[in-house]
Design a protein around this motif. Structure first.
Motif, mmCIF file in Angstrom:
data_model
loop_
_atom_site.group_PDB
_atom_site.id
_atom_site.type_symbol
_atom_site.label_atom_id
_atom_site.label_comp_id
_atom_site.label_asym_id
_atom_site.label_seq_id
_atom_site.Cartn_x
_atom_site.Cartn_y
_atom_site.Cartn_z
ATOM 1 N N GLN A 122 0.850 -1.199 0.000
ATOM 2 C CA GLN A 122 0.000 0.000 0.000
ATOM 3 C C GLN A 122 0.884 1.247 0.000
ATOM 4 O O GLN A 122 0.671 2.168 -0.781
ATOM 5 C CB GLN A 122 -0.919 0.022 1.241
ATOM 6 N N SER B 207 3.960 1.653 -0.942
ATOM 7 C CA SER B 207 4.792 1.862 -2.133
ATOM 8 C C SER B 207 3.918 2.034 -3.374
ATOM 9 O O SER B 207 4.430 2.208 -4.475
ATOM 10 C CB SER B 207 5.745 0.689 -2.343
ATOM 11 N N ASP B 208 2.591 1.972 -3.178
ATOM 12 C CA ASP B 208 1.640 2.035 -4.290
ATOM 13 C C ASP B 208 1.976 0.969 -5.335
ATOM 14 O O ASP B 208 2.153 1.249 -6.522
ATOM 15 C CB ASP B 208 1.656 3.432 -4.929
ATOM 16 N N GLY B 209 2.069 -0.276 -4.885
ATOM 17 C CA GLY B 209 2.477 -1.358 -5.786
ATOM 18 C C GLY B 209 3.948 -1.204 -6.096
ATOM 19 O O GLY B 209 4.768 -1.133 -5.194
ATOM 20 N N ARG B 210 4.284 -1.138 -7.387
ATOM 21 C CA ARG B 210 5.668 -0.863 -7.821
ATOM 22 C C ARG B 210 6.669 -1.788 -7.146
ATOM 23 O O ARG B 210 7.759 -1.372 -6.742
ATOM 24 C CB ARG B 210 6.023 0.600 -7.555
ATOM 25 N N HIS C 247 -3.934 -3.468 -6.760
ATOM 26 C CA HIS C 247 -2.906 -3.168 -7.755
ATOM 27 C C HIS C 247 -2.910 -4.284 -8.784
ATOM 28 O O HIS C 247 -3.257 -5.412 -8.461
ATOM 29 C CB HIS C 247 -1.521 -3.086 -7.105
ATOM 30 N N GLY D 65 3.069 0.900 -14.137
ATOM 31 C CA GLY D 65 3.611 1.875 -13.196
ATOM 32 C C GLY D 65 3.199 1.678 -11.744
ATOM 33 O O GLY D 65 3.720 2.353 -10.860
ATOM 34 N N ASN D 66 2.261 0.770 -11.461
ATOM 35 C CA ASN D 66 1.896 0.538 -10.060
ATOM 36 C C ASN D 66 1.603 -0.948 -9.815
ATOM 37 O O ASN D 66 0.790 -1.308 -8.974
ATOM 38 C CB ASN D 66 0.672 1.370 -9.660
ATOM 39 N N ALA D 67 2.257 -1.803 -10.605
ATOM 40 C CA ALA D 67 1.965 -3.233 -10.534
ATOM 41 C C ALA D 67 2.799 -3.919 -9.460
ATOM 42 O O ALA D 67 3.792 -3.379 -8.975
ATOM 43 C CB ALA D 67 2.217 -3.885 -11.893
ATOM 44 N N GLU E 87 10.778 4.833 -11.266
ATOM 45 C CA GLU E 87 9.799 4.657 -10.203
ATOM 46 C C GLU E 87 8.884 3.460 -10.346
ATOM 47 O O GLU E 87 8.169 3.123 -9.420
ATOM 48 C CB GLU E 87 8.937 5.923 -10.098
ATOM 49 N N ALA E 88 8.874 2.809 -11.524
ATOM 50 C CA ALA E 88 7.994 1.639 -11.677
ATOM 51 C C ALA E 88 8.342 0.585 -10.627
ATOM 52 O O ALA E 88 7.504 -0.185 -10.197
ATOM 53 C CB ALA E 88 8.098 1.053 -13.085
ATOM 54 N N THR F 18 9.946 0.325 -6.904
ATOM 55 C CA THR F 18 10.519 0.993 -5.731
ATOM 56 C C THR F 18 10.686 0.037 -4.566
ATOM 57 O O THR F 18 11.221 0.405 -3.527
ATOM 58 C CB THR F 18 9.647 2.175 -5.248
#
Length: 193
Positions: free
Chosen positions: A38, A40-43, A67, A88-90, A107-108, A110
């Motif tokens: 959560q 890292s917003d996925g990625r 995600h 980008g948020n997978a 950023e894809a 992180t």
């Protein structure tokens, strides 16, 4: 190397995980890392030392992480990486073979999460033969071969995280043996600061 690991990377060891061989380990690991995914917003790459753990994690995460979930084996590797970059948020699930030669800048990616220390599998014939030979020579195979090999594999995996001077990232090592076993200190001190 050109990277300032202390500024660019953060190491996180989840607490309260059972021993990696315990039944239910993968499920517990997934619960422990949900908040990280959560944040890292996925990625994230989540890398597993076995296909069984990979499949179990895919079942645990399917449809309930918010995600896109990409799983090694579902589609060809190049396609997997292309989608990972584009989305980008997978969250990508792979095995440790995935570690080698993967290059995702920016950023894809992180967050790299590694489920267990990547020891050579004990049933691997190459490992077994080498271990036998070492024992015959009075050399202890775990500390002198399995452990250095795991450290090397781990460093390769970590290398996936910072590909670029502007990258930053979080490395999560799930294996509780890093703090519960004497050799855990050896592994941690071999990693970049």
């Amino acid at each position: 190397g050109p990277f300032d690991y202390e500024k660019q990377a953060l190491l996180y060891l989840p607490s309260n995980l059972p021993e990696p061989m315990a039944p239910g380990y993968t499920g517990r690991l997934i619960e422990a890392i949900r908040p990280i995914l959560q944040a890292s917003d996925g990625r994230a790459f989540i890398l597993f030392t076995s296909h069984r753990a990979l499949k179990e994690a895919a079942r645990e995460l399917a449809g309930n992480i918010g995600h896109p979930l990409l799983v090694q084996g579902d589609i060809p590797r190049t396609e997997l990486l292309r989608q990972f970059r584009e989305l980008g948020n997978a969250v990508l699930l792979g095995t440790s073979s995935f570690w080698e030669g993967v290059d995702v800048r920016g950023e894809a990616l992180t967050c790299v999460i590694i489920d267990k220390l990547p020891f050579p599998p004990p049933d691997d014939p190459v490992y077994a033969a080498r271990a036998e030979r070492m024992k015959a020579e009075g050399v202890e195979p775990f500390m002198n071969y399995a452990l250095p090999q795991a450290i090397l594999n781990l460093k390769q995996g970590i290398g996936r995280l910072l590909r670029d001077i502007n990258d930053y990232g979080v490395l999560v090592l799930g294996d509780p043996r890093l703090t519960s076993r004497g050799y855990g200190k050896k592994v941690l001190s071999a990693l970049p600061p």
